[in-house]
Design a protein around this motif. Sequence first.
Motif, PDB file in Angstrom:
ATOM      1  N   LEU A   4       0.838  -1.093   0.086  1.00 12.66           N
ATOM      2  CA  LEU A   4      -0.008   0.120   0.032  1.00 12.66           C
ATOM      3  C   LEU A   4       0.901   1.470  -0.020  1.00 12.66           C
ATOM      4  CD1 LEU A   4      -2.597  -1.115   2.659  1.00 12.66           C
ATOM      5  CD2 LEU A   4      -2.908  -1.251   0.165  1.00 12.66           C
ATOM      6  N   GLY A   5       2.013   1.176   0.307  1.00 14.54           N
ATOM      7  CA  GLY A   5       3.095   2.164   0.250  1.00 14.54           C
ATOM      8  C   GLY A   5       3.757   1.898   1.589  1.00 14.54           C
ATOM      9  N   ILE A   6       4.464   3.341   1.724  1.00 18.06           N
ATOM     10  CA  ILE A   6       5.366   3.558   2.892  1.00 18.06           C
ATOM     11  C   ILE A   6       4.379   4.216   3.830  1.00 18.06           C
ATOM     12  CG2 ILE A   6       7.085   4.653   3.776  1.00 18.06           C
ATOM     13  CD1 ILE A   6       8.517   4.812   1.149  1.00 18.06           C
ATOM     14  N   LEU A   7       4.071   3.520   5.055  1.00 22.17           N
ATOM     15  CA  LEU A   7       3.397   3.928   6.171  1.00 22.17           C
ATOM     16  C   LEU A   7       4.162   4.243   7.367  1.00 22.17           C
ATOM     17  CD1 LEU A   7       0.442   1.143   5.426  1.00 22.17           C
ATOM     18  CD2 LEU A   7       0.616   3.375   4.451  1.00 22.17           C
ATOM     19  N   ASP A   8       3.396   5.206   7.918  1.00 17.70           N
ATOM     20  CA  ASP A   8       3.859   5.534   9.578  1.00 17.70           C
ATOM     21  C   ASP A   8       3.038   4.439  10.201  1.00 17.70           C
ATOM     22  OD1 ASP A   8       2.901   6.643  12.338  1.00 17.70           O
ATOM     23  OD2 ASP A   8       4.953   7.703  11.456  1.00 17.70           O
ATOM     24  N   PRO A   9       3.513   3.767  11.271  1.00 18.54           N
ATOM     25  CA  PRO A   9       2.658   2.801  11.994  1.00 18.54           C
ATOM     26  C   PRO A   9       1.242   3.138  12.450  1.00 18.54           C
ATOM     27  CG  PRO A   9       5.030   2.720  12.795  1.00 18.54           C
ATOM     28  CD  PRO A   9       4.716   4.091  11.830  1.00 18.54           C
ATOM     29  N   SER A  10       1.111   4.430  12.761  1.00 19.14           N
ATOM     30  CA  SER A  10      -0.069   4.959  13.123  1.00 19.14           C
ATOM     31  C   SER A  10      -1.025   5.035  11.976  1.00 19.14           C
ATOM     32  CB  SER A  10      -0.118   6.438  13.752  1.00 19.14           C
ATOM     33  OG  SER A  10       0.472   7.355  12.611  1.00 19.14           O
ATOM     34  N   ALA A  11      -0.707   4.810  10.601  1.00 20.47           N
ATOM     35  CA  ALA A  11      -1.481   4.853   9.623  1.00 20.47           C
ATOM     36  C   ALA A  11      -2.439   3.437   9.266  1.00 20.47           C
ATOM     37  CB  ALA A  11      -0.753   5.156   8.263  1.00 20.47           C
ATOM     38  N   VAL A  12      -1.828   2.449   9.988  1.00 17.88           N
ATOM     39  CA  VAL A  12      -2.143   1.019   9.879  1.00 17.88           C
ATOM     40  C   VAL A  12      -3.742   0.818  10.109  1.00 17.88           C
ATOM     41  CG1 VAL A  12      -2.056  -1.354  10.441  1.00 17.88           C
ATOM     42  CG2 VAL A  12      -0.015   0.078  10.255  1.00 17.88           C
ATOM     43  N   SER A  13      -4.013   1.710  11.027  1.00 19.18           N
ATOM     44  CA  SER A  13      -5.606   1.642  11.445  1.00 19.18           C
ATOM     45  C   SER A  13      -6.370   2.146  10.381  1.00 19.18           C
ATOM     46  CB  SER A  13      -5.885   2.241  12.724  1.00 19.18           C
ATOM     47  OG  SER A  13      -5.404   3.563  12.629  1.00 19.18           O
ATOM     48  N   ASP A  14      -5.941   3.316   9.803  1.00 20.11           N
ATOM     49  CA  ASP A  14      -6.679   3.763   8.601  1.00 20.11           C
ATOM     50  C   ASP A  14      -6.951   2.704   7.476  1.00 20.11           C
ATOM     51  OD1 ASP A  14      -7.229   5.976  10.125  1.00 20.11           O
ATOM     52  OD2 ASP A  14      -5.540   7.196   9.323  1.00 20.11           O
ATOM     53  N   GLU A  15      -5.607   2.104   7.174  1.00 16.42           N
ATOM     54  CA  GLU A  15      -5.539   1.248   6.023  1.00 16.42           C
ATOM     55  C   GLU A  15      -6.629  -0.087   6.405  1.00 16.42           C
ATOM     56  OE1 GLU A  15      -4.224   1.706   3.279  1.00 16.42           O
ATOM     57  OE2 GLU A  15      -3.212   3.625   3.879  1.00 16.42           O
ATOM     58  N   LEU A  16      -6.665  -0.530   7.564  1.00 14.39           N
ATOM     59  CA  LEU A  16      -7.596  -1.739   7.972  1.00 14.39           C
ATOM     60  C   LEU A  16      -9.069  -1.284   7.753  1.00 14.39           C
ATOM     61  CD1 LEU A  16      -5.768  -3.264  11.297  1.00 14.39           C
ATOM     62  CD2 LEU A  16      -6.754  -4.410   9.089  1.00 14.39           C
ATOM     63  N   ILE A  17      -9.299   0.037   8.061  1.00 15.94           N
ATOM     64  CA  ILE A  17     -10.648   0.482   7.763  1.00 15.94           C
ATOM     65  C   ILE A  17     -10.945   0.261   6.337  1.00 15.94           C
ATOM     66  CG2 ILE A  17     -12.274   2.353   7.760  1.00 15.94           C
ATOM     67  CD1 ILE A  17     -10.862   3.379  10.403  1.00 15.94           C
ATOM     68  N   SER A  18     -10.240   0.954   5.447  1.00  9.80           N
ATOM     69  CA  SER A  18     -10.500   1.021   4.035  1.00  9.80           C
ATOM     70  C   SER A  18     -10.466  -0.773   3.296  1.00  9.80           C
ATOM     71  CB  SER A  18      -9.323   1.430   3.310  1.00  9.80           C
ATOM     72  OG  SER A  18      -8.064   0.872   3.561  1.00  9.80           O
ATOM     73  N   LEU A  19      -9.795  -1.286   4.307  1.00  8.40           N
ATOM     74  CA  LEU A  19      -9.600  -2.929   3.874  1.00  8.40           C
ATOM     75  C   LEU A  19     -10.925  -3.594   4.085  1.00  8.40           C
ATOM     76  CD1 LEU A  19      -5.943  -4.035   4.699  1.00  8.40           C
ATOM     77  CD2 LEU A  19      -6.916  -3.961   2.253  1.00  8.40           C
ATOM     78  N   TYR A  20     -11.508  -3.407   4.965  1.00  4.01           N
ATOM     79  CA  TYR A  20     -12.937  -4.282   5.747  1.00  4.01           C
ATOM     80  C   TYR A  20     -14.131  -3.355   5.305  1.00  4.01           C
ATOM     81  CZ  TYR A  20     -10.185  -7.805   7.838  1.00  4.01           C
ATOM     82  OH  TYR A  20      -9.243  -8.569   7.863  1.00  4.01           O
ATOM     83  N   VAL A  21     -13.985  -2.297   4.790  1.00  4.44           N
ATOM     84  CA  VAL A  21     -15.221  -1.323   4.598  1.00  4.44           C
ATOM     85  C   VAL A  21     -15.613  -1.808   2.958  1.00  4.44           C
ATOM     86  CG1 VAL A  21     -16.267   0.934   4.364  1.00  4.44           C
ATOM     87  CG2 VAL A  21     -14.636   0.147   6.305  1.00  4.44           C
TER      88      VAL A  21
END
Length: 298
Positions: free
Chosen positions: A281-298
Amino acid sequence: MDNERAVEKFKNMLADDPDLSPAVAALQVLMDFMNQDTSETIQGLEKSIKSLVEALNTVNFSVTSVKSACELFMRFITLASLDHSDIKECKRVLSLRAVKFLRRVSNARSKIAKIGEKFIFDDQVILIHSHSRVVYQTLVEAHASKKRFHVYITESAPDFSGKLMCEKLEKAGLPCTLILDAAVSYVLEKVDLVFLGAEGVAESGGIINKIGTYNIAICAKAMHKPVYVLAESFKFLRIYPLNQRDLPNELKHLTSKVNSKEHPLIDYTPPSYITLLFSDLGILDPSAVSDELISLYV
């Protein structure tokens, strides 16, 4: 195809191709199982697949990545069930979605390797832990780009998977040195960066990985060395551990090599010890993982 034969197929796929990710193999088995399933209702199909997922999660491989990938697969099941009432149409749509998802998952490693390779420069010293397919591909691609660097690899007891990694890197022509797990703090003085794989990435951005990862991350932070985690997005998990005791027992995949609950094969490294995450998904700050999880599961 019943659960027993599906699990056996899963084991054979991994035995035939050691470079194949257990998560990718599990998804392929799930797709084949779904296509051969004779359930006449959507509920029956979901029940059959959930039963197989539970069976796959008991196999003595990387349980964490298999669990996360299967959860994403089951999310596709839910979406298809909501959109279609006819079982044949549901299976057809689900199959198309699953093929697309599997294609994305299969290409994830090469995408990450291209990102990670850009962080490697001439004359660097890199520390890695255990055996990681995506870390291996990243290092090999950097070496193929004529970059000169040296790799230190921990033995990674108790299964000594670091020895396997060292052998593979040496075979690929990379200069590397195998070290004791206890020698990490000694070696880190001359290390420029740490590359870590991950069996799972928690919502917090922390990682679940081979036992000893947390120790390395603590030492690296104390010595101001960057820690880069290379992990495919299908390893993102909807769990939020606060400490080692919060790790679900089913993810610790105890084996005959480690038969004590006090010594699992994995540990949890909090996000504060991780500099950046490299994913498909690209280069992520650890804090961005929760946002990516939301997009994966919505």
